[in-house]
Design an enzyme around this catalytic site. Structure first.
Site, PDB file in Angstrom:
ATOM      1  N   SER A 171     -17.723   4.813   2.145  1.00 47.80           N
ATOM      2  CA  SER A 171     -18.080   5.482   3.404  1.00 47.80           C
ATOM      3  C   SER A 171     -19.579   5.473   3.628  1.00 47.80           C
ATOM      4  O   SER A 171     -20.372   5.498   2.678  1.00 47.80           O
ATOM      5  CB  SER A 171     -17.588   6.926   3.310  1.00 47.80           C
ATOM      6  OG  SER A 171     -18.102   7.690   4.365  1.00 47.80           O
ATOM      7  N   ALA A 218      -6.336   5.978  -0.577  1.00 47.41           N
ATOM      8  CA  ALA A 218      -5.961   7.386  -0.764  1.00 47.41           C
ATOM      9  C   ALA A 218      -7.173   8.251  -1.072  1.00 47.41           C
ATOM     10  O   ALA A 218      -7.910   7.981  -2.020  1.00 47.41           O
ATOM     11  CB  ALA A 218      -4.949   7.487  -1.913  1.00 47.41           C
ATOM     12  N   ALA A 219      -7.369   9.270  -0.276  1.00 50.16           N
ATOM     13  CA  ALA A 219      -8.468  10.219  -0.487  1.00 50.16           C
ATOM     14  C   ALA A 219      -8.313  11.374   0.487  1.00 50.16           C
ATOM     15  O   ALA A 219      -7.701  11.212   1.545  1.00 50.16           O
ATOM     16  CB  ALA A 219      -9.818   9.549  -0.237  1.00 50.16           C
ATOM     17  N   LYS A 232     -17.118   9.550  -3.055  1.00 45.45           N
ATOM     18  CA  LYS A 232     -17.088   8.110  -2.748  1.00 45.45           C
ATOM     19  C   LYS A 232     -18.193   7.392  -3.524  1.00 45.45           C
ATOM     20  O   LYS A 232     -18.022   6.278  -4.012  1.00 45.45           O
ATOM     21  CB  LYS A 232     -17.257   7.896  -1.242  1.00 45.45           C
ATOM     22  CG  LYS A 232     -16.117   8.472  -0.413  1.00 45.45           C
ATOM     23  CD  LYS A 232     -14.869   7.602  -0.557  1.00 45.45           C
ATOM     24  CE  LYS A 232     -13.677   8.122   0.196  1.00 45.45           C
ATOM     25  NZ  LYS A 232     -12.502   7.272   0.067  1.00 45.45           N
ATOM     26  N   ASP A 250       2.322  10.648  -6.648  1.00 45.43           N
ATOM     27  CA  ASP A 250       0.948  11.055  -6.897  1.00 45.43           C
ATOM     28  C   ASP A 250       0.179   9.920  -7.592  1.00 45.43           C
ATOM     29  O   ASP A 250       0.573   9.465  -8.655  1.00 45.43           O
ATOM     30  CB  ASP A 250       1.030  12.307  -7.798  1.00 45.43           C
ATOM     31  CG  ASP A 250      -0.328  12.824  -8.196  1.00 45.43           C
ATOM     32  OD1 ASP A 250      -1.339  12.268  -7.732  1.00 45.43           O
ATOM     33  OD2 ASP A 250      -0.354  13.784  -9.002  1.00 45.43           O
ATOM     34  N   ASN A 300       1.286  10.271  -1.282  1.00 46.63           N
ATOM     35  CA  ASN A 300       1.958  11.553  -1.550  1.00 46.63           C
ATOM     36  C   ASN A 300       2.413  12.227  -0.261  1.00 46.63           C
ATOM     37  O   ASN A 300       3.061  13.268  -0.293  1.00 46.63           O
ATOM     38  CB  ASN A 300       1.056  12.493  -2.375  1.00 46.63           C
ATOM     39  CG  ASN A 300      -0.242  12.823  -1.663  1.00 46.63           C
ATOM     40  OD1 ASN A 300      -0.425  12.497  -0.484  1.00 46.63           O
ATOM     41  ND2 ASN A 300      -1.154  13.472  -2.373  1.00 46.63           N
ATOM     42  N   ASN A 330     -17.744   5.210  11.504  1.00 49.27           N
ATOM     43  CA  ASN A 330     -16.698   6.104  12.029  1.00 49.27           C
ATOM     44  C   ASN A 330     -15.487   5.319  12.537  1.00 49.27           C
ATOM     45  O   ASN A 330     -15.578   4.649  13.563  1.00 49.27           O
ATOM     46  CB  ASN A 330     -17.263   6.996  13.128  1.00 49.27           C
ATOM     47  CG  ASN A 330     -18.175   8.071  12.566  1.00 49.27           C
ATOM     48  OD1 ASN A 330     -19.119   7.765  11.849  1.00 49.27           O
ATOM     49  ND2 ASN A 330     -17.891   9.313  12.850  1.00 49.27           N
ATOM     50  N   TYR A 338     -17.672  15.342  -0.328  1.00 44.68           N
ATOM     51  CA  TYR A 338     -16.864  14.189   0.089  1.00 44.68           C
ATOM     52  C   TYR A 338     -17.648  12.885  -0.142  1.00 44.68           C
ATOM     53  O   TYR A 338     -17.147  11.951  -0.786  1.00 44.68           O
ATOM     54  CB  TYR A 338     -16.462  14.322   1.573  1.00 44.68           C
ATOM     55  CG  TYR A 338     -15.925  13.032   2.138  1.00 44.68           C
ATOM     56  CD1 TYR A 338     -14.639  12.594   1.821  1.00 44.68           C
ATOM     57  CD2 TYR A 338     -16.710  12.211   2.961  1.00 44.68           C
ATOM     58  CE1 TYR A 338     -14.156  11.393   2.310  1.00 44.68           C
ATOM     59  CE2 TYR A 338     -16.236  11.015   3.450  1.00 44.68           C
ATOM     60  CZ  TYR A 338     -14.960  10.604   3.121  1.00 44.68           C
ATOM     61  OH  TYR A 338     -14.483   9.406   3.593  1.00 44.68           O
TER      62      TYR A 338
END
Ligand code: UFG
Length: 324
Positions: free
Chosen positions: A116, A73-74, A144, A50, A31, A169, A140
């Site tokens: 993550s 996408a996030a 995930k 979207d 997007n 990271n 967040y």
């Protein structure tokens, strides 16, 4: 053809560039709220739209012969996720369901997910392997974690095949400097330190100097973006050749403190960096270091970057010649 959601973002665009160079054909759905069209202009077909829009997804799956989806996408600002959790639950979890459901409608079975280390929460032991308890400490990380649970259920019920890659990271840039990290606002440590070295910022804030670590600052496992890209490629090959669904950590297995990161950036940039000591940032675990043994043995993953200064050099090259 591979559908890459969020392919114009930092991690997605480095995967797209890597896969394009290896001959993959890619359509990116982004997007462009945080992504950059420029990052994929030479490596993929970009559809601006979207991912939560079922009609658009149906069009994409009908128009392109999509064999697999890689879902980057996030939204990824931990602090914002605490202040506005609805934005994160909707975008990162509900919209992911829209992507998965479109895959089911179009009989596309292979899915790679950007998970993550934030799904683990506070560490019970270091290095953290995939069996470490998952108890995220911010929305967040929860988004995930929810998707990981959805993947397990979809796999059991509908036969979806997935690989979830839990990044530690992500840092660095393509070594030729044509793409790199560009967040607005920028909140990540390494780009902020390097921008301070360049004089774009007055000082780097060190969030917390009283942690139970050797120099009192937080320790993280900084993994190069191209090594993350390589892992996606290997995960894709494994899924497409019938490999089982699985979760993998992606990290260097080495910890670097905030102070060590600043010293290394001074060395690479050759500039003094002004430090401002500040209170702890809410929600920061003191130490996150991966065990990546599983990705190495099952995916055959061989990270190319294990020297922290070499990783920083790629980020410095980008930071000094930024294109976007
Ligand atoms: N830090 C500072 N000063 C800064 C920025 C960061 O001291 O100005 C410290 C943080 O307190 C932390 C370390 O540097 O100890 C790294 O911080 P980052 O913001 O660069 O990254 P995080 O460790 O917060 O990364 C987390 C999760 C990732 C997730 C990412 C989302 O570990 O899984 O946030 O952006 F993807």
């Amino acid at each position: 053809m591979i559908l890459v959601t969020g392919g114009a973002g930092y991690i997605g665009s480095h995967y797209v560039d890597y896969a394009h160079k290896k001959g993959s054909e890619i359509v990116v759905l982004d997007n462009l709220v945080y992504g950059h069209a420029e990052a994929v202009k030479d490596s993929a077909t970009l559809i601006r739209g979207d991912m939560g829009d079922p009609k658009l997804l149906d069009e994409l799956f009908t128009q392109y012969k999509i064999e697999a989806v890689i879902h980057f996408a996030a939204y990824a600002y931990v602090g914002e996720s605490v202040k506005d959790p609805a934005k994160y639950y909707k975008n990162n979890t509900v919209c992911t369901l829209a992507v998965l459901d479109a895959m089911l409608r179009h009989n596309v079975n292979n899915f790679i997910f950007s998970s993550s280390c934030a799904t683990y929460g506070n560490p019970h032991y270091i290095p953290m392997d995939e069996a470490h308890p998952q108890d995220p400490i911010n929305p967040y990380g929860e988004t995930k974690f929810f998707v990981e649970k959805i993947l397990k259920a979809y796999s059991r019920a509908y036969g979806l095949k997935y690989t979830a890659l839990r990044y530690f990271n992500a840092v660095g840039a393509a070594p030729d400097g044509h793409i790199g990290e560009s967040h607005d606002p920028e909140t990540h440590l390494l780009p902020l330190i390097l921008q301070t070295a360049l004089g774009k910022r007055d000082s780097i804030s060190v969030f917390g100097t009283d942690y139970d670590t050797p120099d009192g600052t937080c320790i993280r496992d900084y993994i190069h973006i191209l090594d993350i890209a390589q892992a996606h490629d290997l995960a894709m090959q494994r899924l497409q050749s019938g490999g089982e669904s699985a979760f993998y950590n992606l990290g260097t297995e080495k910890g670097t403190s905030v102070r060590e990161a600043i010293v290394a950036c001074e060395k690479v940039s050759g500039k003094p960096i002004k430090v401002k000591e500040e209170p702890r940032r809410e929600g920061d675990p003191p130490r996150l270091v991966a065990s990546a043994a599983k990705a190495k043995s099952e995916l055959g993953w061989k990270p190319a970057y294990d020297d922290f200064e070499e990783i920083i050099r790629t980020a410095w090259e980008w930071e000094t010649h930024r294109r976007y």
